[in-house]
Design a protein around this motif. Structure first.
Motif, PDB file in Angstrom:
ATOM      1  N   THR A 168       0.869  -1.288  -0.086  1.00 22.84           N
ATOM      2  CA  THR A 168       0.111   0.415   0.143  1.00 22.84           C
ATOM      3  C   THR A 168       0.759   1.177  -0.206  1.00 22.84           C
ATOM      4  N   LEU A 169       0.490   2.288  -0.614  1.00 23.33           N
ATOM      5  CA  LEU A 169       0.754   3.783   0.144  1.00 23.33           C
ATOM      6  C   LEU A 169       0.557   4.131   1.389  1.00 23.33           C
ATOM      7  N   ALA A 170       1.747   4.114   2.484  1.00 24.96           N
ATOM      8  CA  ALA A 170       1.496   4.398   4.007  1.00 24.96           C
ATOM      9  C   ALA A 170       0.557   5.199   4.163  1.00 24.96           C
ATOM     10  N   LYS A 171      -0.166   4.612   5.094  1.00 18.58           N
ATOM     11  CA  LYS A 171      -1.666   6.234   5.525  1.00 18.58           C
ATOM     12  C   LYS A 171      -0.447   6.429   5.828  1.00 18.58           C
ATOM     13  N   THR A 172      -0.992   8.095   6.670  1.00 20.63           N
ATOM     14  CA  THR A 172      -0.218   9.349   7.183  1.00 20.63           C
ATOM     15  C   THR A 172      -1.314  10.004   7.564  1.00 20.63           C
ATOM     16  N   LYS A 173      -1.107  11.569   8.332  1.00 19.05           N
ATOM     17  CA  LYS A 173      -2.171  11.959   8.888  1.00 19.05           C
ATOM     18  C   LYS A 173      -3.402  12.303   8.343  1.00 19.05           C
ATOM     19  N   THR A 174      -3.190  12.950   7.401  1.00 17.79           N
ATOM     20  CA  THR A 174      -4.156  13.741   6.409  1.00 17.79           C
ATOM     21  C   THR A 174      -4.562  12.258   5.156  1.00 17.79           C
ATOM     22  N   LEU A 175      -4.124  11.287   4.574  1.00 16.83           N
ATOM     23  CA  LEU A 175      -4.258  10.661   3.680  1.00 16.83           C
ATOM     24  C   LEU A 175      -4.610   9.207   4.554  1.00 16.83           C
ATOM     25  N   PRO A 176      -5.844   8.782   3.951  1.00 17.01           N
ATOM     26  CA  PRO A 176      -5.447   6.856   3.832  1.00 17.01           C
ATOM     27  C   PRO A 176      -4.377   6.249   2.797  1.00 17.01           C
ATOM     28  N   GLU A 177      -3.986   5.056   4.014  1.00 14.53           N
ATOM     29  CA  GLU A 177      -3.409   3.717   2.808  1.00 14.53           C
ATOM     30  C   GLU A 177      -4.365   3.926   1.695  1.00 14.53           C
ATOM     31  N   VAL A 178      -3.425   3.216   0.123  1.00  8.73           N
ATOM     32  CA  VAL A 178      -3.991   2.864  -1.065  1.00  8.73           C
ATOM     33  C   VAL A 178      -3.463   1.499  -1.388  1.00  8.73           C
ATOM     34  N   PRO A 179      -4.594   0.874  -1.694  1.00  9.11           N
ATOM     35  CA  PRO A 179      -3.392  -0.285  -1.779  1.00  9.11           C
ATOM     36  C   PRO A 179      -2.802  -0.029  -3.142  1.00  9.11           C
TER      37      PRO A 179
END
Length: 362
Positions: A168-179
């Protein structure tokens, strides 16, 4: 700290022996009869203590982590001669066996890929097989390349323990994880197709045991097999690009033989979109232990850090505060500072790779 570890180990062993003693005593009247019965397994549960010192509950599980103790609970286990996890012959102490329980350490060398996912206990009265998965270690993330890939481009990730990986694109404080789409994978290499809006995002890899995240983000390279933003090195430097499989990052790195106080001088360019970044990174090693000075934006004064390097790759993380100018990246030059104890300059060969930006912490 050493005394605490010893005490914890002693407590753990006491707990194990207490379990065995209790089990042996409770079965004393029926040991002869039970010992002659065919073996069976009712459940497998973690054994011992948690990191915080609390006792692990006997909670049944179908998944085991290597290097941890487990209780195999059932009947007819007293005459056990062999225990196998995924057909791997696993050592156990006969003193840790009763008719109803075996306490065993799950060996760290137990295979976990392309295996039977079975626990097998062999006794003098028969054999019992039980469904049980041995988990791999948490993935380790070595590198990915190209770092400055764009949407739809294939990216190679290397590391270890990529069993049925989820990327995934790792989760950040402002963005969810993305497969992220996995094109192909082995235990040590994954090929993915980069999704949209991946720039300045970290990559995360998960397996059944946990997840790990890349140490640098997509789109942060200055040099990663090729140079970006015009911040490269002119041919008259007489340096070499090596592709011998020994790169710290990607497939290609730089070799420069330097005379005493010689240098690898960067091209003059201009890049000032530095808002997302807190500094730069660079991986360096040398033919012999020595020092190299990183001359930033042509400042040959006090605003140029000198780095101690060895014959092994080391990545240096250099915040903007180490440089006299941090409003732009205009030029990067490396100067040999290797010298004798008396200060006489010595020639040395330097290898340079993975020049890039560090993202600001969220």
């Amino acid at each position: 700290m050493k005394n605490i570890k010893i005490a914890s180990l002693a407590a753990c062993m006491t707990w194990m022996l207490s379990l065995i003693f209790f089990s042996a005593c409770s079965n004393d009247d029926t040991a002869s009869a039970s010992g002659s019965s065919a073996p069976s397994i009712e459940y497998v549960a973690p054994s011992g203590y948690n990191i915080d010192g609390s006792l692990k509950p006997l909670t049944p599980t179908r998944v085991g982590d290597p290097k941890n103790y487990y209780v195999i609970h059932g009947k007819g286990l007293l005459t056990t001669t062999k225990v196998y996890f995924n057909d791997f012959d696993t050592y156990f102490r006969p003193t840790f066996v009763t008719d109803t329980d075996i306490i065993i350490l799950l060996d760290e060398n137990t295979p976990y890929a392309n295996v039977s996912s079975k626990l097998k206990v062999v006794t003098q009265k028969g054999t019992v097989v039980y469904d049980f998965v041995v988990a791999p270690p948490v993935p380790s993330f070595s590198q990915f390349y190209p770092i400055n890939a764009t949407a739809g481009q294939e990216v190679t990730i290397t590391g270890k323990y990529f069993l049925n990986p989820v990327v995934t694109l790792a989760k950040t404080k402002t963005l969810p994880e993305v497969p992220v789409t996995v094109v192909s994978s082995t235990l040590e290499k994954i090929v993915i197709k980069l999704p949209e809006n991946a720039d300045l995002r970290y990559l995360s890899i998960a397996n059944i045991s946990g997840a790990t995240t890349s140490t640098y983000a997509v789109g942060t390279a200055i040099f990663d097999d090729v140079s970006y933003y015009g911040l490269d090195f002119p041919a008259w430097n007489n340096f070499k690009y090596l592709t011998d499989g020994k790169a710290e990052q990607g497939t290609t790195y730089i070799e420069k033989e330097m005379d005493a106080w010689g240098n690898l001088q960067g091209n003059w360019s201009w890049f000032d979109k530095l808002t997302p970044y807190s500094g730069i990174r660079v991986a360096i090693k040398a033919k012999a232990e020595g020092k190299v000075r990183l001359v930033f934006n042509g400042d040959w004064g006090t605003g140029s850090p000198t780095l101690s390097v060895t014959t092994e790759w080391k990545t240096f993380y250099l915040p903007w505060s180490m440089f006299s100018s941090s409003d732009r990246v205009q030029n990067i030059t490396f100067q040999n500072q290797t010298a004798t104890a008396k200060g006489d300059g010595l020639p040395n060969t330097f290898y340079i790779d993975n020049i890039g930006f560090m993202l600001k912490a969220e």
